[in-house]
Structures are given as C-alpha cells and as structure tokens.
Design an enzyme around this catalytic site. Structure first.
Site, mmCIF file in Angstrom:
data_model
loop_
_atom_site.group_PDB
_atom_site.id
_atom_site.type_symbol
_atom_site.label_atom_id
_atom_site.label_comp_id
_atom_site.label_asym_id
_atom_site.label_seq_id
_atom_site.Cartn_x
_atom_site.Cartn_y
_atom_site.Cartn_z
ATOM 1 N N ARG A 37 158.353 96.325 24.032
ATOM 2 C CA ARG A 37 156.943 95.965 23.830
ATOM 3 C C ARG A 37 156.051 97.188 23.728
ATOM 4 O O ARG A 37 155.025 97.152 23.056
ATOM 5 C CB ARG A 37 156.460 95.065 24.968
ATOM 6 C CG ARG A 37 157.028 93.674 24.853
ATOM 7 C CD ARG A 37 156.375 92.735 25.802
ATOM 8 N NE ARG A 37 156.713 91.365 25.433
ATOM 9 C CZ ARG A 37 156.605 90.326 26.237
ATOM 10 N NH1 ARG A 37 156.156 90.477 27.450
ATOM 11 N NH2 ARG A 37 156.922 89.129 25.818
ATOM 12 N N LYS A 202 162.757 75.616 28.441
ATOM 13 C CA LYS A 202 161.356 75.281 28.738
ATOM 14 C C LYS A 202 160.944 74.068 27.924
ATOM 15 O O LYS A 202 160.083 74.126 27.048
ATOM 16 C CB LYS A 202 160.460 76.473 28.446
ATOM 17 C CG LYS A 202 160.476 77.501 29.561
ATOM 18 C CD LYS A 202 159.535 78.645 29.275
ATOM 19 C CE LYS A 202 160.181 79.678 28.397
ATOM 20 N NZ LYS A 202 159.349 80.737 27.912
ATOM 21 N N GLY A 375 155.289 82.031 23.776
ATOM 22 C CA GLY A 375 154.264 80.996 23.876
ATOM 23 C C GLY A 375 153.290 81.048 22.715
ATOM 24 O O GLY A 375 152.903 80.020 22.159
HETATM 25 P P1 ADP Z 1 163.007 81.389 24.956
HETATM 26 O O1 ADP Z 1 162.820 82.460 25.991
HETATM 27 O O2 ADP Z 1 163.781 81.865 23.763
HETATM 28 O O3 ADP Z 1 161.716 80.716 24.608
HETATM 29 P P2 ADP Z 1 163.697 79.465 26.987
HETATM 30 O O4 ADP Z 1 163.113 80.380 28.006
HETATM 31 O O5 ADP Z 1 163.027 78.169 26.728
HETATM 32 O O6 ADP Z 1 163.911 80.249 25.604
HETATM 33 O O7 ADP Z 1 165.170 79.096 27.386
HETATM 34 C C1 ADP Z 1 166.170 80.065 27.537
HETATM 35 C C2 ADP Z 1 167.096 79.635 28.616
HETATM 36 O O8 ADP Z 1 167.600 78.344 28.330
HETATM 37 C C3 ADP Z 1 168.290 80.512 28.748
HETATM 38 O O9 ADP Z 1 168.215 81.173 29.974
HETATM 39 C C4 ADP Z 1 169.466 79.537 28.709
HETATM 40 O O10 ADP Z 1 170.429 79.806 29.684
HETATM 41 C C5 ADP Z 1 168.816 78.225 28.980
HETATM 42 N N1 ADP Z 1 169.557 77.072 28.458
HETATM 43 C C6 ADP Z 1 169.899 76.825 27.192
HETATM 44 N N2 ADP Z 1 170.620 75.701 27.091
HETATM 45 C C7 ADP Z 1 170.741 75.201 28.336
HETATM 46 C C8 ADP Z 1 171.377 74.066 28.902
HETATM 47 N N3 ADP Z 1 172.038 73.212 28.145
HETATM 48 N N4 ADP Z 1 171.291 73.887 30.232
HETATM 49 C C9 ADP Z 1 170.638 74.776 31.003
HETATM 50 N N5 ADP Z 1 169.998 75.868 30.536
HETATM 51 C C10 ADP Z 1 170.053 76.081 29.215
HETATM 52 MG MG MG Z 2 162.558 82.392 28.123
#
Ligand code: ADP
Ligand code: MG
Length: 395
Positions: A37, A202, A375
């Site tokens: 960043r 999320k 976000g």
């Molecule tokens: P991003 O940071 O790309 O926006 P998120 O923070 O929403 O993504 O989600 C990322 C997390 O989701 C990762 O840590 C991953 O381990 C978790 N994840 C993905 N699929 C599953 C699942 N089926 N069950 C539990 N956790 C999951």
């Molecule tokens: Mg994340």
C-alpha cells in the site's frame, strides 16, 4: 465526471495535504510486513516532491480504541519504511492537529515530506468532526485524496477536510484515479460476456452487491462461504459450514431475481475439521453431512467456473472460492485464478484476501487490475458513488 488529479495542480512551494491508505500489516515488533500500500502511493508522492511541493501525509492504521494504549497502532514504523522507499528523510509528527504537527509542518522545505500520527487517535476522525477537519485543512494549500481503500467512508479526513478546504484545490491522487477508472469503466460499458465471481467469508458485506451485479453482469458465480445461504435457501444441508442463517431470506430473493444468471456450486469439498490433515470428501452441493463443513468448491464446480471465467471478456472477482490458506482447500481458488490469468478479458480483482491469493499464485501481473480497496471496490460494484470523491474538483 473525471476528477482533477495531483498532476493538474501547481504544487511548487505549496503545502499538499494528502490522504493515503497506509493501513498496512505490522508484526509484533511493529515492523511493516507488507509495504504494497505504501509503494502504490509512491507515484503521487513523488509527483509532489519532484515539483518542489511540501507534502503532509495522513492515514489511519487499524482500529485503535480512544483512551487505551494504542502504541501498536502508531504510524511511526510506516514513516520509517516510506523513508527507505523514497531514500530520504520523512519527518514524523507525534500528533495530528497538535503542536508537533504544527511545528514540523512549519519546518517543511520545498520537496520535503512529513507524516502525521494515526488519524484515528483523534476521536474527530471517525465522527467526521468539522473542527478537527478545519484544523487539518488550515495547514494546507492543496488537498489530495489518494486513499481508495477508504473512499466509501465519510471519515473527517475523507469528507470534512476537503469540504473545509473551501476554494483551495482538492484533487485525486493517481491511485484513486486509476481505481475509479477501472471500476467505473467495468460497470459503465463492459465488454461482454461480463462475469462476476464472488466468494470469501464476509457474506453479509457482499450479498447486497449481488443484486446490482445481477443487473449489470451476464453471469454471477458464487463460491466460498457465500454459497451456503443459497444452499439453505433451496432446502439443502450445509452441516457445520460457516453460514449466516439470517441471510437465507435475501438469498431466496436473489435466486428468484437472478434466474440462470446466478450460478451456484454443484459440488463441495468438505472436511471434518478446518485443518489440512482432516478427513475429506467431495459431496453434491447442499448435501453436506452433519459433522462436516464445506471448505472449498468441489472439482466439478472448479472446472465449470474456470470455463465460464475463461470465456469472459470482463471479469470482476472478489473473495476466494475456499479456505485457500489451508491446502488442499486452495484448489478451487487456484483453478479460478488460473483461468482468469489465462483469459483474454479485462480482469479486476478486489478484496484483500483475493488480492493476496492472486499474488501468492504469481498472477498479479497477469490480471488487468488488482484493487487496493475491498470494501470500496464492492461499494462501486454496488453502484454507489462516494461523497469523498464527488466533492473534489472536476477536470
Ligand atoms: P476478501 O478479503 O478477498 O474480500 P473475504 O475476507 O470475504 O475475502 O474472505 C476471505 C476468507 O474467506 C479467507 O480467509 C478464506 O479462508 C475464507 N473462506 C473462503 N471459503 C470459505 C469457506 N467455505 N468456509 C470458511 N471460510 C471460507
Ligand atoms: Mg478479507
């Protein structure tokens, strides 16, 4: 309308107050463990310094609690890292609107740079406080927003400060200009087929985005824990999977609105624990037994999603397909990332974990754009506009 960028303003001898997103990870010794960043902001920073501007940088870091010991949220180590990257001294003020900031701003030479302490150490930042903002704005001749990751927020440094600048120039930095260009163009006039892939954990943050994506995309593929409310909505079983049951109603509505645009996994890779050495099995989607949890999309889904991604001319991807941190539950994410990297389309990756996954796989150079704001990029895909950007000067 396009916004004026930092390049469009005269900065020689002027004080430029630049909001950056230096919310970087620190280790136990308060050393910066990932300076991505900071590096992303360098072109805007250098543009000011090279032209003889006097630069004051401000950022937040983490979520400090006012009144507690917040030493671990200090931006001091970030200023040190920035100094290494710029190969020059970066002055550091131990406050934001106090005596030290004022004194150090007064000592800034043309081409010099200083960094303020964490904005969130002052309660006025999260409250959008006008008085706090006025004091910050009074220090500067030019305001620059180069913090895309925070653009969807109305914190003081994002909205009240540029407002308090009055008629003084208020512009975007290169990072914000680039993010907005990619994300706006993707939505406004996408090359089709336009495919969105949503996953991650999320779910509550991301489910609202799906309705807008269903409006503008040709296909919306669902993976990660995002898939489970949909399984429940269609009467399926998710065993012990990570799921937010209060999203089932919304999932039902989306299923109805989406028709065959909305694509759900056909199989699920499960484990009896969230570890690499747990017992594993692949089951049909919606048939996860009790005692088991879905941890990745299954191999048939991975193949299907890779095919759809490979044929897309525009792809937006946010959220990994599974628990990619724990192999073999990284397989679904890998298959999709590979297809995006190999594909011919414009590809935009948003979300901290998705960006990390793309980076770890070595594909960062093979996608069109990796967004620095999870976000914020989602908010843009939701079709929202940002006050923090709207109120800046038009070209
Ligand atoms: P991003 O940071 O790309 O926006 P998120 O923070 O929403 O993504 O989600 C990322 C997390 O989701 C990762 O840590 C991953 O381990 C978790 N994840 C993905 N699929 C599953 C699942 N089926 N069950 C539990 N956790 C999951
Ligand atoms: Mg994340």
């Amino acid at each position: 309308m396009a916004k004026k960028t930092i390049e469009d303003v005269e900065v020689a001898g002027k004080i430029v107050l630049m909001r950056v997103d230096f919310n970087v990870p620190l280790d136990g010794q308060c050393k910066v463990t990932d300076d991505q960043r900071i590096r992303m902001a360098l072109p805007s920073i250098e543009s000011v310094l090279k032209r003889g501007g006097r630069l004051i940088l401000m950022s937040h870091l983490g979520r400090p609690t006012i009144g507690e010991d917040n030493a671990r949220f200090s931006l001091k180590p970030v200023a040190v890292r920035l100094g290494e990257l710029l190969a020059m001294e970066v002055a550091f003020a131990t406050d934001t609107v106090g005596d030290d900031a004022g004194a150090k701003a007064g000592c800034l030479a043309d081409g010099g740079v200083m960094m303020l302490e964490n904005l969130r150490f002052n309660p006025g930042e999260k409250k959008g406080d006008a008085e706090f903002a006025r004091t910050l704005a009074e220090m500067a001749d030019v305001y620059c927003n180069n913090a895309f990751g925070t653009c969807h927020r109305a914190d003081a440094s994002m909205v009240a400060v540029p407002r308090a600048m009055g008629n003084k120039p208020k512009v975007v930095g290169f990072l914000v200009a680039k993010e907005i260009k990619y994300l706006t163009d993707a939505i406004a006039d996408p090359r089709r087929p336009f495919v969105a892939i949503l996953g991650g954990a999320k779910v509550s943050d991301k489910i609202p985005v799906i309705s807008n994506l269903l409006r503008i995309c040709d296909k919306v593929l669902i993976g990660g824990a995002m898939a489970y409310p949909f399984s429940l909505a269609t009467g399926g079983k998710v065993g012990d999977s990570l799921v937010e049951p209060d999203k089932v109603g919304l999932a039902k509505e989306l299923l109805e609105a989406g028709g065959d645009k909305l694509v759900l996994p056909v199989d699920t890779h499960c484990g009896d624990a969230k570890t690499g050495d747990c017992n594993k099995q692949v089951v049909e989607a919606g048939k996860i037994p009790d005692g088991w949890q879905g941890l990745d999309i299954g191999p048939r889904t991975a193949k299907l999603y890779a095919e759809v991604a490979g044929n897309a001319n525009t792809i937006v991807w946010n959220g990994p397909m599974g628990v990619f941190e724990i192999p073999p539950f990284d397989e679904g994410t890998k298959a999709v990332a590979q297809a995006i990297a190999d594909g011919r389309g414009i590809s935009i990756i948003g979300g901290g974990d998705s960006a990390a996954a793309i980076g770890q796989l070595g594909f960062a150079e093979r996608v069109s754009h990796v967004s620095t704001g999870g976000g914020a990029s989602l908010a843009m895909l939701e079709g929202r506009t940002f006050e923090a950007v709207e109120l800046l000067d038009d070209k």
